[in-house]
Scaffold this active site. Structure first.
Site, PDB file in Angstrom:
ATOM      1  CB  CYS A   1     -13.870 -12.381  -0.404  1.00 37.57           C
ATOM      2  SG  CYS A   1     -14.860 -13.868  -0.633  1.00 37.57           S
TER       3      CYS A   1
HETATM    4  N1  LIG Z   1     -15.032 -18.036  -0.832  1.00 35.08           N
HETATM    5  C1  LIG Z   1     -15.598 -17.332   0.134  1.00 35.08           C
HETATM    6  O1  LIG Z   1     -15.197 -17.382   1.289  1.00 35.08           O
HETATM    7  C2  LIG Z   1     -16.789 -16.457  -0.162  1.00 35.08           C
HETATM    8  C3  LIG Z   1     -17.476 -15.871   0.896  1.00 35.08           C
HETATM    9  C4  LIG Z   1     -18.571 -15.076   0.625  1.00 35.08           C
HETATM   10  C5  LIG Z   1     -18.949 -14.855  -0.702  1.00 35.08           C
HETATM   11  N2  LIG Z   1     -18.259 -15.415  -1.714  1.00 35.08           N
HETATM   12  C6  LIG Z   1     -18.714 -15.190  -3.092  1.00 35.08           C
HETATM   13  O2  LIG Z   1     -19.405 -16.360  -3.522  1.00 35.08           O
HETATM   14  C7  LIG Z   1     -19.179 -16.574  -4.931  1.00 35.08           C
HETATM   15  C8  LIG Z   1     -18.589 -17.938  -5.137  1.00 35.08           C
HETATM   16  O3  LIG Z   1     -17.328 -17.975  -4.534  1.00 35.08           O
HETATM   17  P1  LIG Z   1     -16.544 -19.346  -4.320  1.00 35.08           P
HETATM   18  O4  LIG Z   1     -15.321 -18.991  -3.584  1.00 35.08           O
HETATM   19  O5  LIG Z   1     -17.470 -20.342  -3.770  1.00 35.08           O
HETATM   20  O6  LIG Z   1     -16.222 -19.716  -5.864  1.00 35.08           O
HETATM   21  P2  LIG Z   1     -15.546 -21.045  -6.434  1.00 35.08           P
HETATM   22  O7  LIG Z   1     -14.744 -20.619  -7.596  1.00 35.08           O
HETATM   23  O8  LIG Z   1     -14.904 -21.808  -5.319  1.00 35.08           O
HETATM   24  O9  LIG Z   1     -16.771 -21.913  -6.938  1.00 35.08           O
HETATM   25  C9  LIG Z   1     -17.514 -21.623  -8.067  1.00 35.08           C
HETATM   26  C10 LIG Z   1     -18.028 -22.931  -8.639  1.00 35.08           C
HETATM   27  O10 LIG Z   1     -18.889 -22.630  -9.725  1.00 35.08           O
HETATM   28  C11 LIG Z   1     -18.683 -23.638 -10.725  1.00 35.08           C
HETATM   29  N3  LIG Z   1     -19.207 -23.144 -11.999  1.00 35.08           N
HETATM   30  C12 LIG Z   1     -18.600 -22.358 -12.921  1.00 35.08           C
HETATM   31  N4  LIG Z   1     -19.430 -22.106 -13.946  1.00 35.08           N
HETATM   32  C13 LIG Z   1     -20.608 -22.697 -13.641  1.00 35.08           C
HETATM   33  C14 LIG Z   1     -21.862 -22.782 -14.294  1.00 35.08           C
HETATM   34  N5  LIG Z   1     -22.093 -22.167 -15.452  1.00 35.08           N
HETATM   35  N6  LIG Z   1     -22.833 -23.497 -13.701  1.00 35.08           N
HETATM   36  C15 LIG Z   1     -22.615 -24.149 -12.524  1.00 35.08           C
HETATM   37  N7  LIG Z   1     -21.463 -24.094 -11.865  1.00 35.08           N
HETATM   38  C16 LIG Z   1     -20.468 -23.377 -12.415  1.00 35.08           C
HETATM   39  C17 LIG Z   1     -17.199 -23.888 -10.692  1.00 35.08           C
HETATM   40  O11 LIG Z   1     -16.862 -25.124 -11.286  1.00 35.08           O
HETATM   41  C18 LIG Z   1     -16.926 -23.842  -9.188  1.00 35.08           C
HETATM   42  O12 LIG Z   1     -17.049 -25.128  -8.618  1.00 35.08           O
HETATM   43  C19 LIG Z   1     -18.285 -15.439  -5.385  1.00 35.08           C
HETATM   44  O13 LIG Z   1     -19.088 -14.393  -5.872  1.00 35.08           O
HETATM   45  C20 LIG Z   1     -17.606 -14.996  -4.105  1.00 35.08           C
HETATM   46  O14 LIG Z   1     -17.198 -13.654  -4.156  1.00 35.08           O
HETATM   47  C21 LIG Z   1     -17.193 -16.233  -1.476  1.00 35.08           C
END
Ligand SMILES: NC(=O)c1ccc[n+]([C@@H]2O[C@H](COP(=O)([O-])OP(=O)(O)OC[C@H]3O[C@@H](n4cnc5c(N)ncnc54)[C@H](O)[C@@H]3O)[C@@H](O)[C@H]2O)c1
Length: 458
Positions: A295
């Protein structure tokens, strides 16, 4: 509290935690992910990530309140779909919205294929004006006001200017009439994600209209925290401003720590006293190797890029990034000061995850450190309690070990990169090193008597 039907688009860190916690609250949840292996695992009760408490929730709810699929068919039948897909950095730091766009398109197609809406459209052809009015009223009153809630972190105006037009184009429906839209940023900390989801400091809901916000707010009924309801782009900005402020605190603590080091002052003693000021708070004042993770770095870059696109150069935010890039370099400089030329040296790197209690290595400070070590010809012997496998694709040619002691065997020096609890207890293990040089990037090593200890900023 529960009984809504929810689709979670993207079962990564945010999606998996959101899905499991909403299932625990009594909602029917379908995770949608393009990764078929992840989907199979979820259906078998295996969470896609390592987070305290998550496995229990998955085992309890998988196949019952929690299911997973690779297709978007569940979307049209859900009350809410949360977009939780990744929003990484593009080459120049700009936010990469390609996955958000693909997900929005798939949601649109799913909403379009929803039979309920098609039937209404066909019936309306005979008495078009009256019918259209009735349809509008009926949709407004309908239980089936599907709300798309963007949980992914997206720069201000993305939901309005990117998500809504794509969903409208592919669904042939109108936002605010046929479906609702909200922004519901996530503030969870990795390592404490399940706890943070159920004990948030605040819940932020940006809403296209009151009805959209109301549907999302209902899911959080009973949560004991302030609920902020605001506009879409304000909610998007709240997430960036929060992360930017926390990143700023870390770089501030590192800047002060670097000065303290020169003066032989314990920066932890300084920051303890500084943090007691209630206007400052003690959190995020621990000097060290800098911030990483999925993030802060990419959100900072995205915000800087967005600001510059608007013609504003955010000097403070740029400096925060500069200080952060400097910390891993300082670790290597300290190491070279002790060891000289690193070529051929065996260096143990303890901690690969970007922080403790997670297996997430995204933008971990261990990455630039290992890169610099290998560029200088050092041999890297790495160990992390949870993240070895996730680091392997990034550095396939370094050695991975199953314990700190194994990695330390015969090492010329050791760099400590992550605050894992088990590193606090390291003592005798250092005796197997060739030279007991330990550069601590996190102020975590407690037993310092029989080693050549060097703190990064203390
Ligand atoms: N990781 C954190 O701690 C955190 C905290 C707050 C906000 N965020 C935000 O949340 C969002 C997600 O982060 P994350 O860390 O969970 O990401 P991540 O990469 O762990 O997960 C994303 C998921 O989306 C899937 N994906 C990709 N394309 C897709 C599609 N077309 N349809 C359905 N699924 C699909 C991927 O296979 C993956 O499992 C980001 O914008 C991030 O900035 C993350």
């Amino acid at each position: 509290m529960g009984d809504s039907s929810i689709s979670i688009i993207g079962a990564g860190y945010v999606g998996a935690v959101t899905a499991a916690c909403l299932a625990e609250l009594g909602h029917n949840v379908c995770c949608i992910d393009v990764d078929a292996e992840k989907v199979d695992n979820i259906n078998a009760g295996i969470p896609p990530i390592h987070e305290e408490g998550l496995e229990e929730l998955f085992q309890k709810h998988a196949g019952k309140m929690l299911v997973a699929a690779t297709d978007y068919t569940s979307v049209a039948d859900s009350d809410v779909s949360f977009i939780c897909v990744g929003t990484p950095s593009a080459q120049d730091g700009e936010i990469d919205l390609s996955v958000i766009k693909t997900a929005s398109k798939s949601i649109g197609i799913s909403l379009r294929n929803n039979e309920k809406y098609h039937v209404i459209a066909v019936k309306s052809t005979s008495v078009i004006k009256a019918a259209s009015k009735s349809i509008g009223i009926s949709l407004r009153n309908s239980e089936n006001y599907h709300v798309i809630a963007v949980k992914s972190t997206v720069v201000p105006e993305t939901t309005q200017n990117v998500v809504i037009p794509i969903v409208e184009e592919y669904s042939q429906k109108r936002a605010g009439i046929d479906f609702g839209v909200a922004v519901n940023p996530e503030f969870l900390r990795e390592g404490r994600a399940v706890h943070d989801f159920v004990n948030p400091d605040r819940i932020v809901i940006g809403e296209l209209d009151k009805r959209s916000g109301g549907v999302v707010a209902q899911l959080y009924e009973g949560f004991d925290c302030p609920l902020i309801r605001t506009g879409l782009k304000t909610a998007e900005m709240i997430k960036y401003a929060s992360n930017a402020f926390l990143a700023t605190k870390i770089s501030f603590a590192n800047d002060i720590g670097n000065i303290c080091k020169e003066l032989d002052i314990d920066t932890y003693e300084v920051m303890h006293a500084v943090g007691l000021d209630h206007r400052i708070s003690p959190s995020f004042l621990r000097a060290g190797a800098g911030f990483g993770g999925s993030c802060f770095p990419k959100d900072m870059r995205a915000l800087i890029h967005k600001a510059e696109e608007l013609g504003y150069r955010p000097k403070l935010l740029r400096s925060v990034m500069d200080v952060n890039e400097g910390q891993p370099k300082r670790m290597i400089r300290l190491l070279e000061r002790k060891l000289g030329n690193l070529s051929g040296r065996k260096i143990a790197v303890l901690g690969l995850a970007f922080k403790n209690d997670t297996d997430d290595v995204r933008e971990s400070r261990a990455i630039p450190v290992i890169k610099m070590l290998t560029d200088k010809g050092a041999r890297v012997y790495a160990y992390d309690p949870a993240a070895n496998e996730n680091m392997r694709p990034i550095f396939p040619n370094i050695r991975y070990h199953s314990s700190a002691k194994d990695a330390l065997e015969d090492a010329d020096a050791c760099l400590v990169m992550t605050e894992w609890d088990e590193f606090k207890k390291l003592g005798d293990e250092f005796k197997v090193m060739k030279n007991r040089i330990v550069i601590d990037g996190r102020n975590i090593i407690a037993f310092r008597e029989h080693i050549d200890y060097e703190g990064l900023c203390w």
